[in-house]
Design an enzyme around this catalytic site. Structure first.
Site, PDB file in Angstrom:
ATOM      1  N   GLU A  14       9.969  31.037 -13.135  1.00  0.00           N
ATOM      2  CA  GLU A  14       9.619  32.436 -12.902  1.00  0.00           C
ATOM      3  C   GLU A  14       8.124  32.649 -12.663  1.00  0.00           C
ATOM      4  OE1 GLU A  14      13.212  34.415 -15.557  1.00  0.00           O
ATOM      5  OE2 GLU A  14      11.308  33.926 -16.533  1.00  0.00           O
ATOM      6  N   ASP A 197      22.907  36.473 -11.756  1.00  0.00           N
ATOM      7  CA  ASP A 197      24.332  36.416 -12.071  1.00  0.00           C
ATOM      8  C   ASP A 197      24.809  37.823 -12.417  1.00  0.00           C
ATOM      9  OD1 ASP A 197      24.440  36.740 -15.245  1.00  0.00           O
ATOM     10  OD2 ASP A 197      22.729  35.461 -14.748  1.00  0.00           O
TER      11      ASP A 197
END
Length: 232
Positions: A14, A197
């Site tokens: 990230e 997701d």
């Protein structure tokens, strides 16, 4: 626009794009967490990978504030989608941030009590502008509530309860503690999360497939927002 920005991600995937594009001046470790002192154009950045979960996120944020005194904090990373309109690899920009695993009765015993934390309008607007102006990508984006808790949501029953109780656009494990610590220190913040997701029984498979893409989307938008801040 303020010029020293703290950037926090939970995992290296990230923050790696930010560190790749910035000039790292120094790397300092406190309480097991590394803080990269960076220069990005005319901005000073403090970039840190805090680790997964609420305690790591809160600890990292407070140390960052105490040791580096950022003018603002931005959290970037991935999240699980909680709304039918929010698709995998879309981006969610925070309008408010809350916990989904802390009972309101518990929070009311604390002072000051806040059920949710509200991001800085200027930072939020900068992130929205960055998404809309990013010519190389047509990333879908949404502005709304983000909820945090100490679990990776993969079960329908848990997902349905979170939606029923909190109505978030997405869930993660770090946004709210980062927002919480920024808020009590009166530091402006904003959260940007890209969906890896759908927080369902397929979450693990989807996460493994889309984690890197989602993390890149979030970091790319953040860099574009920083570009805009440089000229303000």
């Amino acid at each position: 626009m303020k010029k020293k920005i703290g950037i926090i991600g939970a995992m290296s995937v990230e923050t790696e794009l930010i560190l790749e594009k910035a000039e790292v001046i120094e790397k300092i470790k406190y309480a097991g967490i590394s803080y990269h002192v960076c220069k990005y154009k005319d901005l000073d950045l403090i970039v840190s990978t805090c680790g997964i979960g609420k305690v790591n996120a809160a600890s990292c944020t407070q140390v960052m504030i105490d040791k580096f005194e950022p003018d603002a904090i931005i959290n970037t990373g991935v999240a699980g989608g909680m709304h039918s309109d929010v698709k995998v690899c879309d981006v969610v920009i925070s309008s408010e941030v809350t916990y989904y695993d802390v009972r309101k009765e518990q929070m009311k015993s604390c002072f000051p009590y806040k059920e949710s934390f509200i991001p800085c309008d200027t930072l939020k607007t900068a992130i929205i502008a960055a998404v809309e102006n990013l010519e190389s990508s047509k990333i879908g984006y949404h502005v709304g509530k983000i909820a945090s808790g100490d679990s990776f949501v993969t079960e329908k029953e848990q997902k349905d309860k979170i939606i029923r109780d909190y109505e978030p656009l997405c869930v993660d494990m770090e946004s709210c503690p980062i927002a919480h610590i920024a808020d009590i220190n009166e530091i402006p913040f904003v959260i940007i999360r890209s969906i890896s997701d759908n927080a369902d029984e397929h979450a693990t498979m989807s996460y493994e497939q889309f984690e890197s893409i989602a993390a890149y989307n979030s970091a790319q938008i953040l860099l574009h927002a920083l570009d805009g801040m440089c000229v303000m």
